[in-house]
Design a protein around this motif. Structure first.
Motif, PDB file in Angstrom:
ATOM      1  N   ILE A   1      -1.996  -1.446  -3.655  1.00  0.00           N
ATOM      2  CA  ILE A   1      -2.978  -0.392  -3.431  1.00  0.00           C
ATOM      3  C   ILE A   1      -2.247   0.940  -3.523  1.00  0.00           C
ATOM      4  O   ILE A   1      -1.266   1.163  -2.820  1.00  0.00           O
TER       5      ILE A   1
ATOM      6  N   VAL B   1      -3.107   4.909  -3.108  1.00  0.00           N
ATOM      7  CA  VAL B   1      -4.189   5.709  -2.524  1.00  0.00           C
ATOM      8  C   VAL B   1      -3.672   7.077  -2.101  1.00  0.00           C
ATOM      9  O   VAL B   1      -2.519   7.210  -1.680  1.00  0.00           O
TER      10      VAL B   1
ATOM     11  N   ARG C   1      -8.644   8.400  -6.931  1.00  0.00           N
ATOM     12  CA  ARG C   1      -7.961   8.602  -5.648  1.00  0.00           C
ATOM     13  C   ARG C   1      -7.574   7.290  -4.983  1.00  0.00           C
ATOM     14  O   ARG C   1      -6.882   7.268  -3.979  1.00  0.00           O
ATOM     15  N   LEU C   2      -8.020   6.174  -5.587  1.00  0.00           N
ATOM     16  CA  LEU C   2      -7.743   4.846  -5.051  1.00  0.00           C
ATOM     17  C   LEU C   2      -7.662   3.866  -6.219  1.00  0.00           C
ATOM     18  O   LEU C   2      -8.519   3.873  -7.100  1.00  0.00           O
ATOM     19  N   ARG C   3      -6.612   3.059  -6.191  1.00  0.00           N
ATOM     20  CA  ARG C   3      -6.464   2.016  -7.208  1.00  0.00           C
ATOM     21  C   ARG C   3      -6.003   0.745  -6.504  1.00  0.00           C
ATOM     22  O   ARG C   3      -5.049   0.770  -5.718  1.00  0.00           O
TER      23      ARG C   3
ATOM     24  N   ARG D   1     -15.533   4.133  -1.141  1.00  0.00           N
ATOM     25  CA  ARG D   1     -14.471   3.428  -1.868  1.00  0.00           C
ATOM     26  C   ARG D   1     -14.724   3.471  -3.379  1.00  0.00           C
ATOM     27  O   ARG D   1     -13.828   3.792  -4.151  1.00  0.00           O
TER      28      ARG D   1
ATOM     29  N   TYR E   1       1.058   5.503  -0.505  1.00  0.00           N
ATOM     30  CA  TYR E   1       0.368   6.792  -0.577  1.00  0.00           C
ATOM     31  C   TYR E   1       0.946   7.547  -1.773  1.00  0.00           C
ATOM     32  O   TYR E   1       2.122   7.918  -1.768  1.00  0.00           O
TER      33      TYR E   1
ATOM     34  N   GLU F   1       0.861  -1.180   0.000  1.00  0.00           N
ATOM     35  CA  GLU F   1       0.000   0.000   0.000  1.00  0.00           C
ATOM     36  C   GLU F   1       0.893   1.224   0.000  1.00  0.00           C
ATOM     37  O   GLU F   1       1.738   1.389   0.875  1.00  0.00           O
TER      38      GLU F   1
ATOM     39  N   THR G   1      -7.712  10.081   1.291  1.00  0.00           N
ATOM     40  CA  THR G   1      -8.667   9.012   1.012  1.00  0.00           C
ATOM     41  C   THR G   1      -8.439   7.846   1.968  1.00  0.00           C
ATOM     42  O   THR G   1      -9.390   7.287   2.519  1.00  0.00           O
ATOM     43  N   ALA G   2      -7.181   7.479   2.192  1.00  0.00           N
ATOM     44  CA  ALA G   2      -6.866   6.406   3.137  1.00  0.00           C
ATOM     45  C   ALA G   2      -7.367   6.756   4.532  1.00  0.00           C
ATOM     46  O   ALA G   2      -7.962   5.926   5.221  1.00  0.00           O
TER      47      ALA G   2
ATOM     48  N   ALA H   1     -14.070   6.893  -4.714  1.00  0.00           N
ATOM     49  CA  ALA H   1     -12.629   7.167  -4.741  1.00  0.00           C
ATOM     50  C   ALA H   1     -11.968   6.477  -5.941  1.00  0.00           C
ATOM     51  O   ALA H   1     -11.091   7.058  -6.589  1.00  0.00           O
ATOM     52  N   ILE H   2     -12.401   5.268  -6.256  1.00  0.00           N
ATOM     53  CA  ILE H   2     -11.860   4.559  -7.419  1.00  0.00           C
ATOM     54  C   ILE H   2     -12.233   5.311  -8.696  1.00  0.00           C
ATOM     55  O   ILE H   2     -11.375   5.556  -9.558  1.00  0.00           O
TER      56      ILE H   2
END
Length: 127
Positions: A82, A84, A114-116, A106, A43, A41, A88-89, A109-110
């Motif tokens: 991940i 992120v 902002r999140l993958r 979630r 950032y 994960e 968002t986290a 965000a995807i």
């Protein structure tokens, strides 16, 4: 009974707590001795740590034994990776996974980039 320590999200102590909890959860799960699996994960807007790595965590299970390291390289990959935004986290960590708001946040965000999540988190489900 003493209160649990509270750590600011994203600091070294936060990642230490997360890695320790993940190791404890997998240790209780009686993992197969031949299980090998990894999660990274990162950032995407995280700070660069003193060792040159980026804010994040790498969690590995090697031959059924869990371990973690704080900080990841910018191109580091795992079986699950991940990426992120730190805000968002932080927001996701304030929600319970069973809360319908979690899934909605979630998914948003995807969609917003902002999140993958690459890979299947299903391996973690039983621990």
């Amino acid at each position: 009974m003493s209160a649990s320590p509270k750590f600011s999200h994203g600091i070294m102590e936060w990642f230490e707590m997360v890695g320790t909890l993940m190791c404890a959860a997998t240790a209780r799960a009686a993992l197969a001795p031949d299980l090998n699996w990894s999660l990274v994960e990162r950032y995407v807007d995280g700070a660069t740590l003193p060792d040159g790595r980026i804010q994040g965590i790498r969690f590995d299970i090697v031959n059924g034994v869990p371990a973690f390291q704080i900080g990841v390289d910018k191109d580091e990959r795992g079986d699950v990776t991940i990426e992120v935004c730190s805000a968002t986290a932080r927001e996701l960590n304030l929600l319970y996974a069973a809360d319908p708001a979690y899934e909605a946040f979630r998914d948003r965000a995807i969609r917003q980039g902002r999140l993958r999540v690459d890979g299947d988190l299903g391996a973690m489900a039983h621990w």
